[in-house]
Scaffold this active site. Sequence first.
Site, PDB file in Angstrom:
ATOM      1  N   TYR A   1     -63.754 100.561 -29.252  1.00 56.81           N
ATOM      2  CA  TYR A   1     -63.336  99.402 -29.822  1.00 56.81           C
ATOM      3  C   TYR A   1     -63.141  98.175 -28.736  1.00 56.81           C
ATOM      4  O   TYR A   1     -62.803  98.488 -27.494  1.00 56.81           O
ATOM      5  CB  TYR A   1     -61.917  99.607 -30.289  1.00 56.81           C
ATOM      6  CG  TYR A   1     -61.726 100.911 -31.152  1.00 56.81           C
ATOM      7  CD1 TYR A   1     -61.759 100.487 -32.493  1.00 56.81           C
ATOM      8  CD2 TYR A   1     -61.801 102.173 -30.871  1.00 56.81           C
ATOM      9  CE1 TYR A   1     -61.466 101.479 -33.595  1.00 56.81           C
ATOM     10  CE2 TYR A   1     -61.748 103.189 -31.734  1.00 56.81           C
ATOM     11  CZ  TYR A   1     -61.559 102.539 -33.175  1.00 56.81           C
ATOM     12  OH  TYR A   1     -61.506 103.885 -34.100  1.00 56.81           O
TER      13      TYR A   1
ATOM     14  N   HIS B   1     -62.616  98.065 -36.770  1.00 55.56           N
ATOM     15  CA  HIS B   1     -63.860  98.720 -37.045  1.00 55.56           C
ATOM     16  C   HIS B   1     -64.580  99.269 -35.518  1.00 55.56           C
ATOM     17  O   HIS B   1     -64.478  98.527 -34.836  1.00 55.56           O
ATOM     18  CB  HIS B   1     -65.037  98.281 -37.734  1.00 55.56           C
ATOM     19  CG  HIS B   1     -66.047  99.145 -37.966  1.00 55.56           C
ATOM     20  ND1 HIS B   1     -65.990 100.193 -38.629  1.00 55.56           N
ATOM     21  CD2 HIS B   1     -67.478  98.997 -37.690  1.00 55.56           C
ATOM     22  CE1 HIS B   1     -67.472 100.885 -38.984  1.00 55.56           C
ATOM     23  NE2 HIS B   1     -68.052 100.096 -37.940  1.00 55.56           N
TER      24      HIS B   1
ATOM     25  N   LYS C   1     -72.575 101.579 -37.051  1.00 54.71           N
ATOM     26  CA  LYS C   1     -72.350 101.517 -35.657  1.00 54.71           C
ATOM     27  C   LYS C   1     -73.659 101.289 -35.016  1.00 54.71           C
ATOM     28  O   LYS C   1     -74.437 101.735 -35.285  1.00 54.71           O
ATOM     29  CB  LYS C   1     -71.231 102.671 -35.137  1.00 54.71           C
ATOM     30  CG  LYS C   1     -69.947 102.880 -35.857  1.00 54.71           C
ATOM     31  CD  LYS C   1     -69.285 103.868 -35.233  1.00 54.71           C
ATOM     32  CE  LYS C   1     -68.013 104.508 -36.110  1.00 54.71           C
ATOM     33  NZ  LYS C   1     -67.288 103.247 -36.377  1.00 54.71           N
TER      34      LYS C   1
END
Lengths: 348, 348
Positions: free
Chosen positions: B285, B296, B327
């Site tokens: 993060y 997210h 991702k």
Amino acid sequence: MQLTLDGDVVRADSRARERFYDSRGYGRVRDGDLDLAPVEAAHLCYRGDIDAVDGMDTRELLASGAVSAVDFLVYKDLRDRGFYLTPAREGWVDEPGGVDFVVYPRGQGPWDDAVAYRVRVVGERDDVPAAALGDCALAVVDEESELTYLDTNTRTVEGTSAADVPGVRGELLAERVLCWDPPAPLYRRAFYGQRLDEDAVQLSLVEAAYLAREGVLSVDGGEPSDAKRPSSARSADGGADAIAERGRDVEGDRFDRRLRVYAALRDAGVVPKTGFKFGADFRTYADVESVDDLGHSELLVRVLPADHAFEPRDLALDVRLAHGVRKTMVFALVDDGIEWVQVERLTP
Amino acid sequence: MQLTLDGDVVRADSRARERFYDSRGYGRVRDGDLDLAPVEAAHLCYRGDIDAVDGMDTRELLASGAVSAVDFLVYKDLRDRGFYLTPAREGWVDEPGGVDFVVYPRGQGPWDDAVAYRVRVVGERDDVPAAALGDCALAVVDEESELTYLDTNTRTVEGTSAADVPGVRGELLAERVLCWDPPAPLYRRAFYGQRLDEDAVQLSLVEAAYLAREGVLSVDGGEPSDAKRPSSARSADGGADAIAERGRDVEGDRFDRRLRVYAALRDAGVVPKTGFKFGADFRTYADVESVDDLGHSELLVRVLPADHAFEPRDLALDVRLAHGVRKTMVFALVDDGIEWVQVERLTP
């Protein structure tokens, strides 16, 4: 309330039995009194139902190693989810082998006969032998103490795909076989290979080895069969040996394992295609009638020797990916035979 | 048209140069004539532009091994997609090292300066050294001759997460550290650990080792810092050694690699959390202000020694999974320093 640690059992009296077993499914009754596993006693401590075991509170039970942290985390989580469960000790539950907890359906307990899950507790860094999978759920505690449940079941694999393919000739290149002007059913009906264009189909070594063994493909001067052959009529010729040898050159033992699994899938009416894009050995189609109407492939298959030991992280990766592409992850464990084990995410 | 194979070059005349180089970007001009790589000549044969090279057609060029099948498949695919490209040979292109083809932007060719992709051709079974990644695209040819393109780039990793944490005490259990009644910012602001409940936070060994080294955490009789410490004020105490030793016991060298990457991420303002559920070392993060507003996670990070060699299938698995969960897959290659390499799916 007096609780004493006696070896790996915590002894408690009949009043404890009434409070903890009769109404909430903790422990095991012994002569009207109650035996608790240390993890159960730690949980009762943690909830404040008892103050201590032999002077130790939850914190001390964990710090001393009397209760394993991973066992405690899984026990607590399942209780939090509303389940009663019993440590899988000899004499406490039926068939305690290979698992740590027997979990009852919600609303039921050790006095009933039903079992919801047989749970094996695993730390992220513990190896999981392939033989331990099937008919149990893994509760994996990762390094940050988060839990992932994986349901594992043995299964069969079968389908309705079946297409006769006329004899075909091919050329063995380094790691593939190229068939120029092959009969149309090879690709279009039976879904072997990948088209280079309208006039040529490329077969993988494993496809080619299977087709040569079935007497359908002939490479490098082997004799092509010019008639349809039933799949039981095996031919040792057609270059099957040369192809398998090439396969072993580039993949080692893995090639033979993969060929056995490939053949078992084809023989069961399932079409295996490469699972490369999903990091697997094969993706499979159970009901192929034509490549024009393929539909969705159902399984991802990873081929492994039966004595393989999984790292839980690799299991998590495979199962997560399969779930994301709406397929089911199946491990083909190869020994004398093949055992198929399906692993899926589970939310108890 | 006369074409002759001369070593690993196919020689052609000035008429061929006009037809194939000037208008379509094949080959390299030499004294007004044309040199072609065998893979280019094979493609011209395949298209029917020439009949043969030294009497060999495409089929024979492939069967003889004069042209590698994987090179041909990638060359053909990129041409089919509308690109001109040049084999990466010394003297043919700038910086030919580590790649097989230099691909020009659509509409451009070898007479222009722009490069769209530097492509390395890889068979499914070829190992890919980690050092080969970065500033190139991999074209992986799987066993069924399907292509997967992966773009690889070195990158930096940075974020804005920064939170001071007051000193905290913890208990070192087998593979985690348990902090009872920790200061709220530990979890809520700085996002260390995982809450057991309102009163306890569990730290992973890597988190604990980092915090102890930073002088924030103290375990097993180490001295807790009772004031906030800037992250540059390192303390050798607080149990950091004991925690790292435990880490090495359960993970070997991997623990030190992971700790270095963990520290580099934290020091860059990025919060790493376990990537277990995604089969990775960390998810990250970049901008954490509070766990109540996490957003997210952006990256999945896999930590590897810099001399690691990838199996293409493992790369495909990681990249596919990361893409599926929105991702980006990043490999942290650890040597004296850390190199970050991002790998993504590419559709040329």
